[in-house]
Design a protein around this motif. Structure first.
Motif, PDB file in Angstrom:
ATOM      1  N   ASP A  23      65.525 -26.335 -18.955  1.00 53.05           N
ATOM      2  CA  ASP A  23      64.314 -26.266 -19.752  1.00 53.05           C
ATOM      3  C   ASP A  23      63.738 -27.681 -19.795  1.00 53.05           C
ATOM      4  OD1 ASP A  23      65.313 -27.790 -22.113  1.00 53.05           O
ATOM      5  OD2 ASP A  23      66.637 -26.071 -22.371  1.00 53.05           O
ATOM      6  N   PRO A  24      62.577 -27.874 -20.395  1.00 55.96           N
ATOM      7  CA  PRO A  24      61.959 -29.217 -20.341  1.00 55.96           C
ATOM      8  C   PRO A  24      62.803 -30.332 -20.952  1.00 55.96           C
ATOM      9  CG  PRO A  24      60.320 -27.584 -20.930  1.00 55.96           C
ATOM     10  CD  PRO A  24      61.646 -26.877 -20.951  1.00 55.96           C
ATOM     11  N   SER A  25      63.753 -30.009 -21.818  1.00 53.86           N
ATOM     12  CA  SER A  25      64.508 -31.058 -22.511  1.00 53.86           C
ATOM     13  C   SER A  25      65.394 -31.881 -21.583  1.00 53.86           C
ATOM     14  CB  SER A  25      65.375 -30.445 -23.613  1.00 53.86           C
ATOM     15  OG  SER A  25      66.446 -29.683 -23.075  1.00 53.86           O
ATOM     16  N   PHE A  26      65.594 -31.444 -20.343  1.00 51.70           N
ATOM     17  CA  PHE A  26      66.411 -32.195 -19.397  1.00 51.70           C
ATOM     18  C   PHE A  26      65.611 -33.264 -18.640  1.00 51.70           C
ATOM     19  CE2 PHE A  26      68.962 -28.513 -20.141  1.00 51.70           C
ATOM     20  CZ  PHE A  26      70.268 -28.842 -19.819  1.00 51.70           C
ATOM     21  N   TRP A  27      64.303 -33.263 -18.742  1.00 56.09           N
ATOM     22  CA  TRP A  27      63.489 -34.022 -17.787  1.00 56.09           C
ATOM     23  C   TRP A  27      62.520 -35.005 -18.412  1.00 56.09           C
ATOM     24  CZ3 TRP A  27      66.095 -32.536 -13.801  1.00 56.09           C
ATOM     25  CH2 TRP A  27      66.626 -31.232 -13.770  1.00 56.09           C
ATOM     26  N   SER A  28      62.562 -35.167 -19.733  1.00 52.26           N
ATOM     27  CA  SER A  28      61.546 -35.969 -20.430  1.00 52.26           C
ATOM     28  C   SER A  28      61.386 -37.362 -19.844  1.00 52.26           C
ATOM     29  CB  SER A  28      61.910 -36.085 -21.912  1.00 52.26           C
ATOM     30  OG  SER A  28      62.183 -34.836 -22.479  1.00 52.26           O
ATOM     31  N   HIS A  29      62.489 -38.003 -19.455  1.00 54.92           N
ATOM     32  CA  HIS A  29      62.446 -39.378 -18.951  1.00 54.92           C
ATOM     33  C   HIS A  29      61.636 -39.508 -17.672  1.00 54.92           C
ATOM     34  CE1 HIS A  29      65.780 -37.239 -17.149  1.00 54.92           C
ATOM     35  NE2 HIS A  29      65.907 -38.153 -16.218  1.00 54.92           N
TER      36      HIS A  29
ATOM     37  N   PRO B 144      54.178 -41.828 -14.700  1.00 58.83           N
ATOM     38  CA  PRO B 144      52.756 -41.570 -14.947  1.00 58.83           C
ATOM     39  C   PRO B 144      52.264 -42.102 -16.288  1.00 58.83           C
ATOM     40  CG  PRO B 144      53.812 -39.639 -13.988  1.00 58.83           C
ATOM     41  CD  PRO B 144      54.910 -40.611 -14.325  1.00 58.83           C
ATOM     42  N   LEU B 145      53.088 -42.045 -17.338  1.00 65.68           N
ATOM     43  CA  LEU B 145      52.658 -42.547 -18.646  1.00 65.68           C
ATOM     44  C   LEU B 145      52.253 -44.014 -18.581  1.00 65.68           C
ATOM     45  CD1 LEU B 145      55.272 -40.981 -21.095  1.00 65.68           C
ATOM     46  CD2 LEU B 145      52.804 -40.571 -21.118  1.00 65.68           C
ATOM     47  N   ALA B 146      52.986 -44.799 -17.816  1.00 66.78           N
ATOM     48  CA  ALA B 146      52.695 -46.231 -17.729  1.00 66.78           C
ATOM     49  C   ALA B 146      51.328 -46.505 -17.116  1.00 66.78           C
ATOM     50  CB  ALA B 146      53.782 -46.934 -16.918  1.00 66.78           C
ATOM     51  N   HIS B 147      50.793 -45.539 -16.399  1.00 68.50           N
ATOM     52  CA  HIS B 147      49.461 -45.678 -15.792  1.00 68.50           C
ATOM     53  C   HIS B 147      48.371 -45.039 -16.644  1.00 68.50           C
ATOM     54  CE1 HIS B 147      50.862 -47.320 -11.921  1.00 68.50           C
ATOM     55  NE2 HIS B 147      51.933 -46.581 -12.128  1.00 68.50           N
ATOM     56  N   GLY B 148      48.725 -44.628 -17.865  1.00 72.34           N
ATOM     57  CA  GLY B 148      47.726 -44.046 -18.746  1.00 72.34           C
ATOM     58  C   GLY B 148      47.530 -42.559 -18.590  1.00 72.34           C
TER      59      GLY B 148
ATOM     60  N   ASP C 240      59.834 -44.415 -12.760  1.00 76.01           N
ATOM     61  CA  ASP C 240      59.485 -45.796 -12.412  1.00 76.01           C
ATOM     62  C   ASP C 240      57.987 -45.880 -12.117  1.00 76.01           C
ATOM     63  OD1 ASP C 240      59.078 -48.295 -11.297  1.00 76.01           O
ATOM     64  OD2 ASP C 240      60.660 -48.112  -9.794  1.00 76.01           O
ATOM     65  N   PRO C 241      57.222 -46.648 -12.912  1.00 79.23           N
ATOM     66  CA  PRO C 241      55.775 -46.730 -12.679  1.00 79.23           C
ATOM     67  C   PRO C 241      55.390 -47.225 -11.292  1.00 79.23           C
ATOM     68  CG  PRO C 241      56.354 -47.664 -14.813  1.00 79.23           C
ATOM     69  CD  PRO C 241      57.645 -47.414 -14.095  1.00 79.23           C
ATOM     70  N   ASP C 242      56.240 -48.029 -10.669  1.00 79.57           N
ATOM     71  CA  ASP C 242      55.895 -48.625  -9.383  1.00 79.57           C
ATOM     72  C   ASP C 242      56.515 -47.908  -8.194  1.00 79.57           C
ATOM     73  OD1 ASP C 242      54.384 -50.720 -10.559  1.00 79.57           O
ATOM     74  OD2 ASP C 242      56.240 -51.764 -11.062  1.00 79.57           O
ATOM     75  N   HIS C 243      57.234 -46.841  -8.440  1.00 76.31           N
ATOM     76  CA  HIS C 243      57.884 -46.123  -7.340  1.00 76.31           C
ATOM     77  C   HIS C 243      56.837 -45.380  -6.507  1.00 76.31           C
ATOM     78  CE1 HIS C 243      60.526 -43.315  -5.199  1.00 76.31           C
ATOM     79  NE2 HIS C 243      61.502 -44.156  -5.484  1.00 76.31           N
ATOM     80  N   PRO C 244      57.025 -45.307  -5.185  1.00 74.22           N
ATOM     81  CA  PRO C 244      56.061 -44.584  -4.345  1.00 74.22           C
ATOM     82  C   PRO C 244      55.848 -43.134  -4.760  1.00 74.22           C
ATOM     83  CG  PRO C 244      57.509 -45.912  -2.979  1.00 74.22           C
ATOM     84  CD  PRO C 244      58.050 -46.003  -4.373  1.00 74.22           C
TER      85      PRO C 244
ATOM     86  N   ALA D  66      52.300 -41.614  -5.585  1.00 71.69           N
ATOM     87  CA  ALA D  66      51.790 -40.495  -4.803  1.00 71.69           C
ATOM     88  C   ALA D  66      51.200 -39.398  -5.667  1.00 71.69           C
ATOM     89  CB  ALA D  66      52.902 -39.907  -3.925  1.00 71.69           C
ATOM     90  N   ILE D  67      51.553 -39.383  -6.952  1.00 69.12           N
ATOM     91  CA  ILE D  67      51.080 -38.327  -7.840  1.00 69.12           C
ATOM     92  C   ILE D  67      49.824 -38.716  -8.581  1.00 69.12           C
ATOM     93  CG2 ILE D  67      51.653 -37.021  -9.925  1.00 69.12           C
ATOM     94  CD1 ILE D  67      54.576 -37.100  -8.949  1.00 69.12           C
TER      95      ILE D  67
END
Length: 278
Positions: free
Chosen positions: A86-92, A97-101, A266-270, A274-275
């Protein structure tokens, strides 16, 4: 040269072929819980988008923009063979994307055998429409892993289950380690739970449907994944490219099915780059 498959269940088994594979779910859960706690009020947990028990989503808002605003909305659909998690496994995984606003929504869905794959597809379409209404007037990007990769790829097929107004806001779809062809899965023992039949396989397999031609659909997979998962990603990219889609295939070296998604944190990961559609 491809080898003849005699054990189809093993061909799709991931955990037993990954070092310490059984430890990953607990690690995901711990990292996700810590992330939610750190986000505080910027994490909206358990938002309902439909009447079923599991029709809930988590929504994460970026730090440096006013509440309810964002540069874009990224929707991540989790995997688990349509049967687990469920979503609770993936929050991190929202951190990149959050770091890019960008806001990040992570929907849950009814799991098999309580729902068939076609029904899960409709639930995810409803979740995407609901998330898009919560974060209006910004571009929407879809991504998902494994079974979630199948579900987001299905959103950009003809016919799409998305409402037209939501579909018009899509700017990108990135399936990760996606299951693109449901027909082989009918051979597996797990199909006693999934209940895929030939008609559903034809209607819900992205490679058997026409893709949208008006947005990028990059396909991503780990280089150390099981051969069958690699084959699914290759044929998805190859067939959709041949149909005129703006698609590509990235095979991430050294990554397996359980760690290929880590780049999203990771904000800087390819993978993050890509997303987001900056």
């Amino acid at each position: 040269m491809a080898q003849h498959i005699t054990d189809w269940d093993d061909a799709y088994a991931n955990g037993i072929h990954i070092p310490d594979g059984a430890t990953y779910p607990a690690r995901w859960q711990a990292a996700a819980a810590a992330f939610r706690q750190a986000r505080g009020a910027r994490a909206r947990i358990g938002l309902r988008y439909g009447p079923e028990v599991r029709q809930l989503m988590d929504l994460f808002l970026p730090d440096f923009l006013p509440d309810g605003t964002a540069k874009g909305l990224c929707i991540f659909v989790h995997g688990g063979w349509w049967m687990d998690f469920d979503p609770s496994f993936w929050s991190h995984l929202a951190a990149g994307p959050l770091a890019h606003g960008w806001a990040v929504a992570m929907p849950g869905y009814t799991l098999a055998p309580m729902a068939r794959i076609a029904g899960i597809t409709r639930q995810i379409a409803a979740a995407i429409a609901h998330a898009a209404a919560l974060i209006p007037d910004v571009p929407v990007a879809l991504t998902g892993h494994s079974a979630g990769g199948h579900l987001v790829a299905r959103m950009v097929c003809d016919p799409s289950p998305l409402p037209p107004a939501t579909a018009a806001r899509l700017r990108r779809c990135l399936p990760i380690s996606a299951l693109a062809d449901l027909r082989p899965l009918m051979r597996l023992a797990d199909n006693r739970i999934l209940q895929i039949d030939p008609d559903e396989a034809m209607r819900e397999s992205p490679i058997l449907l026409a893709p949208r031609l008006d947005l990028p659909i990059p396909v991503w997979i780990g280089g150390d994944e099981r051969p069958e998962f690699l084959r699914h990603s290759r044929i998805l990219a190859d067939i959709w490219q041949g149909m005129g889609a703006d698609t590509s295939l990235t095979i991430a070296p050294g990554r397996h099915h359980f760690d290929v998604i880590e780049g999203l944190s990771d904000p800087d990961h390819p993978l993050t780059r890509a997303i987001i559609c900056d």
